[in-house]
Design a protein around this motif. Structure first.
Motif, short mmCIF file in Angstrom:
data_model
loop_
_atom_site.label_atom_id
_atom_site.label_comp_id
_atom_site.label_asym_id
_atom_site.label_seq_id
_atom_site.Cartn_x
_atom_site.Cartn_y
_atom_site.Cartn_z
N LYS A 1 1.37 -12.97 -2.49
CA LYS A 1 0.61 -11.88 -1.87
C LYS A 1 -0.23 -12.40 -0.73
N ASN A 2 -0.75 -13.60 -0.86
CA ASN A 2 -1.53 -14.18 0.23
C ASN A 2 -0.69 -14.32 1.50
N GLU A 3 0.57 -14.70 1.31
CA GLU A 3 1.45 -14.88 2.47
C GLU A 3 1.71 -13.55 3.17
N SER A 4 2.07 -12.51 2.41
CA SER A 4 2.34 -11.21 3.04
C SER A 4 1.06 -10.60 3.61
N ASP A 5 -0.07 -10.78 2.91
CA ASP A 5 -1.34 -10.28 3.43
C ASP A 5 -1.69 -10.95 4.75
N GLU A 6 -1.47 -12.24 4.83
CA GLU A 6 -1.82 -12.97 6.04
C GLU A 6 -0.99 -12.49 7.24
N LYS A 7 0.28 -12.22 7.02
CA LYS A 7 1.12 -11.69 8.10
C LYS A 7 0.57 -10.35 8.60
N ALA A 8 0.17 -9.52 7.66
CA ALA A 8 -0.36 -8.21 8.02
C ALA A 8 -1.68 -8.34 8.78
N ARG A 9 -2.55 -9.23 8.32
CA ARG A 9 -3.84 -9.38 8.98
C ARG A 9 -3.69 -9.98 10.38
N ARG A 10 -2.73 -10.88 10.55
CA ARG A 10 -2.48 -11.44 11.88
C ARG A 10 -2.07 -10.35 12.85
N LEU A 11 -1.21 -9.42 12.37
CA LEU A 11 -0.79 -8.33 13.24
C LEU A 11 -1.99 -7.48 13.66
N ILE A 12 -2.81 -7.11 12.70
CA ILE A 12 -3.96 -6.26 13.01
C ILE A 12 -4.90 -6.95 13.99
N SER A 13 -5.09 -8.24 13.82
CA SER A 13 -6.05 -8.96 14.66
C SER A 13 -5.58 -9.07 16.11
N ARG A 14 -4.26 -9.09 16.33
CA ARG A 14 -3.78 -9.26 17.70
C ARG A 14 -3.62 -7.94 18.44
N LEU A 15 -3.60 -6.82 17.69
CA LEU A 15 -3.46 -5.53 18.35
C LEU A 15 -4.80 -5.05 18.89
N LYS A 16 -4.77 -4.44 20.03
CA LYS A 16 -5.99 -3.92 20.65
C LYS A 16 -5.86 -2.41 20.85
N ASN A 17 -6.97 -1.74 20.67
CA ASN A 17 -7.03 -0.28 20.88
C ASN A 17 -6.05 0.48 19.99
N VAL A 18 -5.79 -0.06 18.81
CA VAL A 18 -4.92 0.60 17.84
C VAL A 18 -5.67 0.73 16.52
N SER A 19 -5.76 1.95 16.00
CA SER A 19 -6.39 2.12 14.69
C SER A 19 -5.43 1.63 13.61
N ALA A 20 -5.96 1.01 12.59
CA ALA A 20 -5.09 0.40 11.57
C ALA A 20 -5.69 0.59 10.18
N LYS A 21 -4.80 0.71 9.21
CA LYS A 21 -5.18 0.77 7.80
C LYS A 21 -4.42 -0.32 7.05
N PHE A 22 -5.15 -1.27 6.48
CA PHE A 22 -4.57 -2.30 5.63
C PHE A 22 -4.56 -1.76 4.21
N CYS A 23 -3.40 -1.58 3.64
CA CYS A 23 -3.30 -0.99 2.30
C CYS A 23 -3.64 -2.05 1.25
N GLU A 24 -4.66 -1.75 0.48
CA GLU A 24 -5.15 -2.69 -0.53
C GLU A 24 -4.35 -2.54 -1.82
N GLY A 25 -3.55 -3.51 -2.12
CA GLY A 25 -2.84 -3.52 -3.40
C GLY A 25 -1.58 -2.69 -3.40
N ASP A 26 -0.77 -2.91 -4.44
CA ASP A 26 0.53 -2.24 -4.55
C ASP A 26 0.38 -0.73 -4.74
N ASP A 27 -0.61 -0.31 -5.51
CA ASP A 27 -0.76 1.12 -5.77
C ASP A 27 -1.03 1.90 -4.49
N GLU A 28 -1.91 1.36 -3.65
CA GLU A 28 -2.22 2.04 -2.39
C GLU A 28 -1.01 2.03 -1.46
N SER A 29 -0.26 0.95 -1.47
CA SER A 29 0.95 0.88 -0.64
C SER A 29 1.98 1.90 -1.10
N LYS A 30 2.17 2.02 -2.42
CA LYS A 30 3.13 2.99 -2.95
C LYS A 30 2.71 4.41 -2.57
#
Length: 970
Positions: free
Chosen positions: A334-363
């Protein structure tokens, strides 16, 4: 084929097949369409048990020149799953997973295997089959190969063709052949197989320049035959060349498919953009981050959800924007997939983003994307939308520009439609407000699709990026490939099917897109397009009918809700459809019944209107569980349709005995309560059960010495005739003593009174006994049901007017007030108001924010929700109340208990009732300890569990009574 020849073929098939041969009108009607806009009534249906059955069917069809069409899950969207042919359905019996080889990472399957069944078995080895269309829980591998299916994660794993290793196929002339990547040796064989390979090689050489120049090099090119797989660099892969041929060339008997490693951990990010085209512009950039899924929805999808009330709570997960991308990353941890997602969010500018916390929220978030079709097909107050240009595909880097041009084309035709789909591979899904019910509308539809085909070709795209050509797009294949290469397609088909009997006029020499439309030549179409009504004018409703306020006050429009996606054919999760899960019969699915009702109104195949026996037979095993009302993506309400049909079917004739014994149980119970000891003595005899139509294996519930009303006497806080307006308690509530609680389980009613009063509420009991008529609907007694509800509206008028809440203890009765009351009296303000004021016990306690104490020694509780509770009211308030008690609880996802009111008591339904319970409920109970409490609010659920499992379930009122009696109340 004339009628005499058709019947003769049926008789020959019956003599030699072990499987089922169904050439009757009912079966032909059930299979008359797929999930498309098209309808063609088959010559008959064969449901083979063995491969030998298929071989024999081909032999006998070949003798008389009968064409053949294959069928899997029946969810094809382009019309390739229906034809005037002998239809062979492999989904009932040919469902074996023949081999899983984890070392070499492949599986062998019969063509009727459901995708999720294969994935479940492969997951035991950490593997999966990559393509995963939205129908994964009920589509078959044969159908996926036939259509070259893809899905959300094809960004990671590719199309079905790219995951196919080999397959065993049957040609119309009887050749059984295993096809795969082919070497030169196969070309030297002096046989029918060798002849096929030589012709394929000659075809490849002849058309190679066109194959290389005309096929767009994009991720989602599904249109046309897969001739590029015959190129040398692709291994002359004959199996893959046949993938997506939609049973126009061969019949698939068996397949060997590739298994891949699936990332065990996943993380989802949702990105919000000002509009969907701008979101699409970012696809190429986002693909650099290596997502395993990249999906999209637009603001019209969200608007549809808001207007229909569908998935409303989940919309909180969407960040600001009007176009959204769902970007999923995978990893070993989970740390690996989370890190990929956070890297994407950090490099995007002027884009609203929602990081889904946990499997239940993702589902929960993925459910938004998966619900796009449901949210856009039938929106209140708007035109109905249709497929027809629903899966075009372009190069991902050109998708944004394509969407802008396509929107302009919509505007030119005065159309609209939501944009969503598999944007990571440039594939667009949309449903458009075509008018397919008038001549002018159909003409306009045809013109639009022609222009849309020109547009997508100009962008280097494909008419189809997932669903295939069938009839929806095949007519316009020359626009994409040119006439010469389409001639090559014809030659390819002729190599396999020289007689042209495999799914004729689909892909090759196709019907026009405006032929065979589902609603053309129906009575409704004729009424709308001619001055005089046809002889098959739709059967009329009457004043006792449901009024269908959500369907333009039309039963016909209600039956049109079904769009054929087949969610009712799943075998796990939710409630829908209990009878199908046991029988595996299409006619016993929600979809099958909806089609029969449509065909009944049509009157072409099914005669007799409301008196049709095929329709009645299919509805007989409908448990009226209402699972379809909430779980069907388009809200088909088969319980209501069944009650409507039976009301008309029995008009002018007697109903079966059970209708008068169990349907009128409120009347009999009232008499029995006068001398319960005598009633109990008589009703437990074999003769009584026989006369009442009850299975001898069932126990008839016993009447207690006194009813709830007698036990309460004058102890209630008030009554309707003399309401205690001076009560010091701030909130009054009418406790509804339904027939089952009052006459069979008064202890539940007493517990509810005690709980409500200890929690500070003023409890009111109506001064006379009413009944909502719940049992009447199962037998179509709508006139009497409406009369009883009218009595309630009159008697409860003061409390309705004052906005007093009503609490019902029997979920099926609460459902009457929340559902049937609303649709029987859509214009009665009192009925609509009462519908809003009626609650289950847990709903009321949550609404009033009641102070529920916690258990000192929290028990473990297994909760079986009543089907109507889950469908109409949901289990959220039940969970909230249980959570406050501190109990350890599990809400079962075990489907229907199988009792369903009178259904499970009837001798003709006892066996299937028990089979339904054995699907999930009974195994769950057997696996729990005797110390675990079972909670079941429904009378039917408690009876089924008590009689079969010898466990005594509690009602929520009884559980809370125990809690409060421990002195832990506020």
């Amino acid at each position: 084929m004339n009628e005499k020849s058709r019947k003769a073929l049926a008789e020959k098939l019956k003599k030699v097949l072990d499987g089922e041969v169904r050439f009757d009108d009912g079966s032909r009607a059930v299979y008359s369409t797929d999930a498309s806009n098209y309808r063609q009534v088959p010559l008959g249906v064969v449901i083979p048990r063995t491969t030998e059955d298929i071989l024999e069917t081909f032999r006998l069809c070949r003798e008389v020149g009968a064409p053949i069409v294959a069928r899997g899950g029946g969810t094809s969207l382009a019309g390739q799953g229906c034809n005037e042919a002998v239809l062979i359905d492999t989904s009932k019996y040919l469902t074996k997973i023949l081999e899983i080889n984890p070392e070499q990472r492949f599986a062998r399957v019969e063509s009727g295997v459901i995708l999720d069944d294969l994935r479940h078995e492969a997951e035991k080895f950490g593997l999966t089959f990559g393509p995963d269309p939205a129908t994964h829980n009920h589509c078959t591998l044969g159908g996926m190969i036939g259509n070259n299916s893809c899905g959300v994660h094809s960004v990671m794993s590719g199309t079905t063709a790219q995951n196919l290793l080999s397959m065993t196929v049957l040609t119309y002339d009887g050749l059984v052949l295993t096809v795969r990547e082919t070497n030169a040796k196969a070309l030297e064989e002096n046989s029918r197989a060798g002849e096929i390979y030589k012709k394929l090689e000659a075809l490849r050489i002849k058309y190679e320049p066109l194959i290389r120049s005309k096929f767009p090099n994009i991720p989602r090119r599904v249109s046309g035959y897969n001739l590029p797989d015959l190129l040398p660099e692709n291994g002359f892969h004959v199996a893959r060349a046949l993938t997506g041929s939609e049973s126009t060339c061969v019949f698939i008997l068996e397949a060997k498919v590739k298994l891949v490693t699936s990332p065990p951990k996943r993380t989802l990010v949702i990105l919000g953009y000002p509009d969907i085209a701008e979101a699409a512009d970012q696809i190429s950039d986002l693909l650099k981050d290596g997502p395993i899924g990249l999906e999209a929805i637009d603001e019209l999808v969200v608007r549809g959800m808001r207007k229909t009330g569908f998935r409303l709570p989940s919309l909180r997960l969407l960040p600001e924007g009007k176009g959204w991308l769902f970007v999923e990353f995978g990893g070993e941890t989970k740390n690996e997939s989370d890190e990929k997602a956070r890297r994407l969010i950090s490099r995007l500018k002027n884009v609203s983003a929602k990081f889904c916390e946990g499997d239940d929220e993702s589902k929960e978030a993925w459910k938004i994307r998966e619900s796009a079709l449901a949210a856009t097909s039938r929106i209140p107050g708007e035109d109905e939308t249709w497929e027809g240009w629903e899966d075009s595909a372009v190069p991902p880097e050109r998708l944004g520009a394509y969407l802008r041009e396509l929107r302009k084309l919509y505007e030119r035709y005065h159309y609209y439609g939501a944009f969503y789909g598999h944007f990571g591979e440039g594939c667009l899904h949309t449903r458009i407000n075509f008018d397919l019910k008038t001549k002018d509308g159909i003409s306009k539809f045809r013109s639009f699709v022609s222009d849309a085909a020109d547009l997508v070709v100009s962008y280097g795209g494909s008419l189809s990026g997932e669903h295939g050509d069938g009839q929806s797009r095949a007519e316009f294949l020359p626009k994409m490939f040119g006439n010469e290469l389409v001639d090559g397609f014809k030659e390819f088909k002729a190599i396999w099917d020289p007689q042209g009997k495999m799914n004729p006029h689909k892909i090759i020499d196709p019907f026009r897109i405006d032929q065979n439309l589902k609603y053309r030549d129906t009575p409704q179409f004729l009424l709308a397009n001619t001055e005089a009504a046809s002889e098959s004018t739709p059967p009329k409703l009457d004043r006792d009918s449901f009024q269908y306020p959500d369907d333009e006050r039309s039963f016909a429009r209600a039956t049109e809700r079904c769009v054929g996606v087949g969610e009712c054919r799943r075998f796990t999760g939710g409630t829908m459809c209990p009878s199908y899960r046991v029988t595996r019969e299409e006619k016993h699915s929600t979809r099958g019944r909806a089609r029969l009702l449509f065909e009944m109104l049509n009157g072409e195949v099914l005669k007799g209107g409301w008196k049709n026996e095929e329709v009645k037979e299919a509805l007989d095993l409908c448990l009226a569980c209402k699972g379809c009302k909430s779980e069907c993506p388009v809200g088909v309400d088969m319980a209501t349709y069944k009650a409507e049909f039976l009301a008309h079917y029995y008009k002018g004739k007697l109903r079966p005995l059970t209708a008068y014994t169990m349907g009128l149980i409120p009347l009999w119970a009232r008499f029995a309560s006068k001398a319960p000891w005598l009633a109990n003595l008589l009703m437990q005899t074999k003769l009584a059960k026989q006369l009442a139509g009850i299975s001898p294996l069932r126990k008839i519930p016993r009447f207690p010495p006194q009813s709830l009303r007698v036990l309460l006497g004058d102890t209630s806080s008030g009554d309707l005739a003399n309401r205690d307006r001076n009560s010091v308690k701030s909130v009054s509530v009418v406790l509804w003593p339904d027939t089952f609680t009052n006459y069979f389980h008064p202890e539940i009613g007493l517990a509810a009174v005690e709980v409500l009063e200890k929690l500070g509420f003023n409890v009111i009991i109506p001064e006379r006994q009413y009944c909502c008529g719940r049992p009447l609907y199962d037998f179509g007694m709508l006139g009497l049901a409406k009369k009883w509800l009218t009595d309630i509206l009159n008697g409860m008028a003061p409390w309705i007017r004052d906005g007093v809440s009503f609490v019902g203890l029997e979920p099926s009765c609460v459902a009457v007030f929340r559902d049937e009351l609303r649709t029987l009296f859509p214009d009665d303000a009192r009925a609509q108001q009462l519908s809003r004021q009626f609650f289950t016990l847990s709903e009321f306690l949550e609404k009033e924010n009641a102070k529920i104490p916690r258990f000192k020694n929290p028990p473990s509780i297994l909760v079986q929700g009543h089907c109507h509770e889950k469908s109409i009211m949901t289990m959220k308030s039940e969970e909230a109340v249980l959570a406050k008690t501190g109990a350890s609880y599990k809400i079962l996802d075990a489907g229907c208990c199988g009792m369903a009111g009178a259904f499970g008591f009837e001798k003709d339904h006892y066996k299937i009732s028990m089979q339904i319970a054995e699907q999930a409920l009974f195994p769950e109970i057997r696996s729990t300890s005797q110390e675990t409490l079972i909670l079941a609010n429904g009378f039917s659920c408690r009876e089924q569990i008590d009689q079969a499992m010898n466990r005594k379930p509690l009602h929520l009122a009884e559980l809370l009574k125990q809690l409060l009696e421990d002195g832990q109340h506020p």
